[in-house]
Design an enzyme around this catalytic site. Structure first.
Site, PDB file in Angstrom:
ATOM      1  N   GLU A 192      34.211 -33.561 -25.112  1.00 25.67           N
ATOM      2  CA  GLU A 192      32.937 -32.835 -25.280  1.00 25.67           C
ATOM      3  C   GLU A 192      32.160 -33.420 -26.451  1.00 25.67           C
ATOM      4  OE1 GLU A 192      30.856 -30.456 -23.945  1.00 25.67           O
ATOM      5  OE2 GLU A 192      29.695 -30.731 -25.790  1.00 25.67           O
ATOM      6  N   ARG A 203      26.555 -15.564 -22.191  1.00 23.45           N
ATOM      7  CA  ARG A 203      27.056 -16.921 -21.929  1.00 23.45           C
ATOM      8  C   ARG A 203      28.165 -17.313 -22.897  1.00 23.45           C
ATOM      9  NH1 ARG A 203      24.012 -21.083 -19.290  1.00 23.45           N
ATOM     10  NH2 ARG A 203      22.561 -20.087 -17.924  1.00 23.45           N
ATOM     11  N   TYR A 240      18.279  -7.671 -18.140  1.00 22.74           N
ATOM     12  CA  TYR A 240      19.511  -6.953 -17.784  1.00 22.74           C
ATOM     13  C   TYR A 240      20.389  -6.856 -19.031  1.00 22.74           C
ATOM     14  CZ  TYR A 240      21.366 -11.760 -16.986  1.00 22.74           C
ATOM     15  OH  TYR A 240      21.706 -13.086 -17.090  1.00 22.74           O
ATOM     16  N   ASP A 249      25.816 -29.469 -12.865  1.00 25.77           N
ATOM     17  CA  ASP A 249      24.439 -29.940 -13.074  1.00 25.77           C
ATOM     18  C   ASP A 249      24.346 -31.462 -13.066  1.00 25.77           C
ATOM     19  OD1 ASP A 249      23.444 -27.392 -13.241  1.00 25.77           O
ATOM     20  OD2 ASP A 249      22.637 -27.590 -15.275  1.00 25.77           O
TER      21      ASP A 249
HETATM   22  C1  LIG Z   1      16.786 -20.356 -17.863  1.00 20.23           C
HETATM   23  C2  LIG Z   1      18.047 -20.596 -17.097  1.00 20.23           C
HETATM   24  C3  LIG Z   1      18.753 -19.503 -16.597  1.00 20.23           C
HETATM   25  C4  LIG Z   1      19.905 -19.721 -15.841  1.00 20.23           C
HETATM   26  N1  LIG Z   1      20.569 -18.629 -15.352  1.00 20.23           N
HETATM   27  C5  LIG Z   1      21.649 -18.829 -14.557  1.00 20.23           C
HETATM   28  C6  LIG Z   1      22.331 -17.706 -13.994  1.00 20.23           C
HETATM   29  O1  LIG Z   1      21.987 -16.543 -14.246  1.00 20.23           O
HETATM   30  N2  LIG Z   1      23.383 -17.946 -13.155  1.00 20.23           N
HETATM   31  C7  LIG Z   1      23.795 -19.212 -12.878  1.00 20.23           C
HETATM   32  O2  LIG Z   1      24.739 -19.365 -12.070  1.00 20.23           O
HETATM   33  N3  LIG Z   1      23.203 -20.300 -13.428  1.00 20.23           N
HETATM   34  C8  LIG Z   1      22.141 -20.132 -14.261  1.00 20.23           C
HETATM   35  N4  LIG Z   1      21.536 -21.218 -14.835  1.00 20.23           N
HETATM   36  C9  LIG Z   1      22.074 -22.578 -14.602  1.00 20.23           C
HETATM   37  C10 LIG Z   1      23.314 -22.881 -15.445  1.00 20.23           C
HETATM   38  O3  LIG Z   1      23.069 -22.636 -16.815  1.00 20.23           O
HETATM   39  C11 LIG Z   1      23.761 -24.331 -15.262  1.00 20.23           C
HETATM   40  O4  LIG Z   1      23.738 -24.674 -13.897  1.00 20.23           O
HETATM   41  C12 LIG Z   1      25.182 -24.538 -15.796  1.00 20.23           C
HETATM   42  O5  LIG Z   1      25.236 -24.265 -17.168  1.00 20.23           O
HETATM   43  C13 LIG Z   1      25.672 -25.975 -15.521  1.00 20.23           C
HETATM   44  O6  LIG Z   1      26.916 -26.166 -16.109  1.00 20.23           O
HETATM   45  P1  LIG Z   1      27.480 -27.640 -16.373  1.00 20.23           P
HETATM   46  O7  LIG Z   1      28.812 -27.451 -17.004  1.00 20.23           O
HETATM   47  O8  LIG Z   1      27.369 -28.452 -15.148  1.00 20.23           O
HETATM   48  O9  LIG Z   1      26.446 -28.301 -17.404  1.00 20.23           O
HETATM   49  P2  LIG Z   1      26.126 -27.907 -18.911  1.00 20.23           P
HETATM   50  O10 LIG Z   1      26.218 -26.446 -19.123  1.00 20.23           O
HETATM   51  O11 LIG Z   1      24.838 -28.590 -19.249  1.00 20.23           O
HETATM   52  O12 LIG Z   1      27.309 -28.568 -19.748  1.00 20.23           O
HETATM   53  C14 LIG Z   1      27.370 -29.960 -19.959  1.00 20.23           C
HETATM   54  C15 LIG Z   1      28.294 -30.224 -21.152  1.00 20.23           C
HETATM   55  O13 LIG Z   1      28.476 -31.625 -21.277  1.00 20.23           O
HETATM   56  C16 LIG Z   1      28.309 -32.006 -22.629  1.00 20.23           C
HETATM   57  N5  LIG Z   1      27.844 -33.394 -22.635  1.00 20.23           N
HETATM   58  C17 LIG Z   1      26.629 -33.870 -22.267  1.00 20.23           C
HETATM   59  N6  LIG Z   1      26.575 -35.202 -22.388  1.00 20.23           N
HETATM   60  C18 LIG Z   1      27.806 -35.591 -22.818  1.00 20.23           C
HETATM   61  C19 LIG Z   1      28.377 -36.870 -23.131  1.00 20.23           C
HETATM   62  N7  LIG Z   1      27.673 -38.001 -23.031  1.00 20.23           N
HETATM   63  N8  LIG Z   1      29.671 -36.916 -23.558  1.00 20.23           N
HETATM   64  C20 LIG Z   1      30.396 -35.772 -23.661  1.00 20.23           C
HETATM   65  N9  LIG Z   1      29.893 -34.540 -23.399  1.00 20.23           N
HETATM   66  C21 LIG Z   1      28.618 -34.454 -22.975  1.00 20.23           C
HETATM   67  C22 LIG Z   1      27.287 -31.021 -23.189  1.00 20.23           C
HETATM   68  O14 LIG Z   1      27.368 -30.918 -24.600  1.00 20.23           O
HETATM   69  C23 LIG Z   1      27.713 -29.726 -22.486  1.00 20.23           C
HETATM   70  O15 LIG Z   1      28.705 -29.025 -23.189  1.00 20.23           O
HETATM   71  C24 LIG Z   1      20.382 -21.038 -15.608  1.00 20.23           C
HETATM   72  C25 LIG Z   1      19.718 -22.132 -16.154  1.00 20.23           C
HETATM   73  C26 LIG Z   1      18.546 -21.922 -16.900  1.00 20.23           C
HETATM   74  C27 LIG Z   1      17.825 -23.104 -17.480  1.00 20.23           C
END
Ligand SMILES: Cc1cc2nc3c(=O)[nH]c(=O)nc-3n(C[C@H](O)[C@H](O)[C@H](O)COP(=O)(O)OP(=O)(O)OC[C@H]3O[C@@H](n4cnc5c(N)ncnc54)[C@H](O)[C@@H]3O)c2cc1C
Length: 381
Positions: free
Chosen positions: A28, A101, A207, A287
């Site tokens: 991370e 979160r 909420y 994502d």
């Molecule tokens: C306003 C808003 C509201 C939302 N509400 C909801 C909701 O109610 N319900 C829902 O299901 N989803 C919701 N989402 C979407 C949700 O937040 C994301 O889809 C989710 O967090 C994706 O998770 P992830 O682990 O794929 O990516 P991320 O949460 O972006 O995690 C990526 C991780 O990788 C790390 N990282 C990045 N680059 C590197 C690198 N080069 N080397 C090592 N580590 C790295 C980052 O530091 C981070 O910890 C919302 C999004 C937004 C913007």
């Protein structure tokens, strides 16, 4: 086995892979785990997955269960639609949950094991050959792994290096988020319900989280461009108040109660769907693979689905590459569907005439059958 990124996706994948008998390490970038101060909704499709990973008690202890989801006319405050969530468990096999979160992340870290996470490890390079994957980090260190799962978010380094060098594109949507002490808000904000006020090009949702101690506020507005250097920035409540001037009293009261230092504004970026998420021994997840706009609350939920299915594929497959192939074929159609529906959700919800939503209810998550999916049982062959 290496996982890049310790967000909701990386940690859930880590838990799923450990339950399947593997020993992944999470790399991370951040020095410490953290999430924005905001709430998150987990729909039954995600909750079924987390429960299958042993997190049922954690969720029941930590999360709120909304009984209703309301849509109100933004200006007049009239009720347009009510979705009854009391029967969610019977209908879909799991609850609909809302929580802080940071609490979700803390529960995932505990279940995965903080000792298996390398913090401050920003991936800068990734290469692979027949024998494995070589990971190069920003501090000059290197690691080798047989497989790498890239859960490094919307601006994924792995996606850029191996799959898609294009830049994310500003969607025209802006999200404003704050957590507000509940005692400063109207009584209604503390009820176990989602309250969504909608109007042309804007909506505002509240909420409660942490029992009824805090209320999550997320407002979605539009902008022609995103000029901030960063894609998230501190904002002043007065800016938000100006955008919702003339809206119902509830909306005004919520914005007026936002503490001066608690409001953040996010530009929401999109990326094109990818035709493949797997290259050799590297796979994208969450994502990094399929970022989506938040209009259906499916971004994290679909990420959790990916992670649960990934663990099952590793359990079922004879070798890693077969597992990655199974994972991609089980997930890409579902996630691309959620991505496409979420990305047009804003146009459906922020209609020119809010009464049209009442008279002709939009294809929401229920109507689209999204909650029926169960990542712990879906076919993976
Ligand atoms: C306003 C808003 C509201 C939302 N509400 C909801 C909701 O109610 N319900 C829902 O299901 N989803 C919701 N989402 C979407 C949700 O937040 C994301 O889809 C989710 O967090 C994706 O998770 P992830 O682990 O794929 O990516 P991320 O949460 O972006 O995690 C990526 C991780 O990788 C790390 N990282 C990045 N680059 C590197 C690198 N080069 N080397 C090592 N580590 C790295 C980052 O530091 C981070 O910890 C919302 C999004 C937004 C913007």
């Amino acid at each position: 086995m290496a996982i890049i990124g310790g967000g909701i996706g990386g940690l859930t994948a880590g838990i799923a892979l450990r339950r399947a008998g593997f020993e992944p390490v999470i790399h991370e970038r951040a020095a410490a785990f953290g999430e924005v101060g905001a709430g998150i909704s987990l729909s039954p499709n995600a909750v079924k997955g987390l429960e299958a990973l042993g997190l049922a008690d954690f969720l029941a202890r930590t999360a709120n269960e909304p009984l209703d989801q309301f849509l109100f006319h933004g200006e007049t405050g009239e009720e347009l639609l009510r979705y009854d969530r009391r029967t969610t468990r019977e209908t879909y096999g799991a609850a609909y949950y809302q929580l802080h979160r940071a609490d979700l992340l803390a529960g995932l870290v505990e279940a995965f094991g903080a000792g298996r996470c390398v913090m401050g490890a920003a991936l800068a390079r990734i290469e692979q050959d027949g024998a494995g994957v070589r990971l190069g980090f920003a501090d000059g260190s290197e690691e080798r792994a047989d497989v790498a799962i890239a859960a490094d978010g919307l601006r994924s380094t792995v996606r850029e290096m191996l799959f898609d060098p294009s830049e994310p594109r500003f969607s025209g949507h802006v999200a404003w988020r704050a957590l507000i002490p509940a005692e400063t808000l109207p009584e209604r904000a503390r009820l176990p319900a989602s309250i969504n006020h909608v109007g042309p090009g804007r909506n505002l949702v509240t909420y409660p989280v942490r029992g009824c101690g805090l209320v999550n506020m997320v407002a979605l507005t539009r902008s022609d461009d995103w000029v901030e250097e960063s894609w998230n920035a501190r904002a002043m409540p007065g800016e938000l108040a100006a955008l919702f001037e003339g809206w119902a009293g509830y909306v005004g009261a919520v914005i007026a109660a936002i503490p001066q230092d608690a409001l953040y504004r996010w530009g929401l970026f999109v990326r094109e769907p990818l035709p493949t998420w797997v290259r050799g021994r590297v796979a994208l997840l969450g994502d990094a693979a399929h970022p989506m706009l938040p209009f259906m609350g499916q971004g994290a939920s679909s990420t959790i689905e990916d992670a649960v299915v990934l663990g099952r594929c590793f359990e079922a497959a004879a070798h890693a590459q077969e597992a990655l192939r199974l994972y991609e074929s089980a997930r890409i159609e579902r996630a691309s569907f959620l991505q496409a529906e979420s990305n047009c959700g804003g146009d459906r919800l922020q209609a020119l005439d809010p009464y049209a939503l009442r008279d002709n209810p939009p294809q929401n998550e229920d109507a689209l059958g999204i909650f029926r999916y169960d990542p712990a049982r879906v076919g993976i062959t």
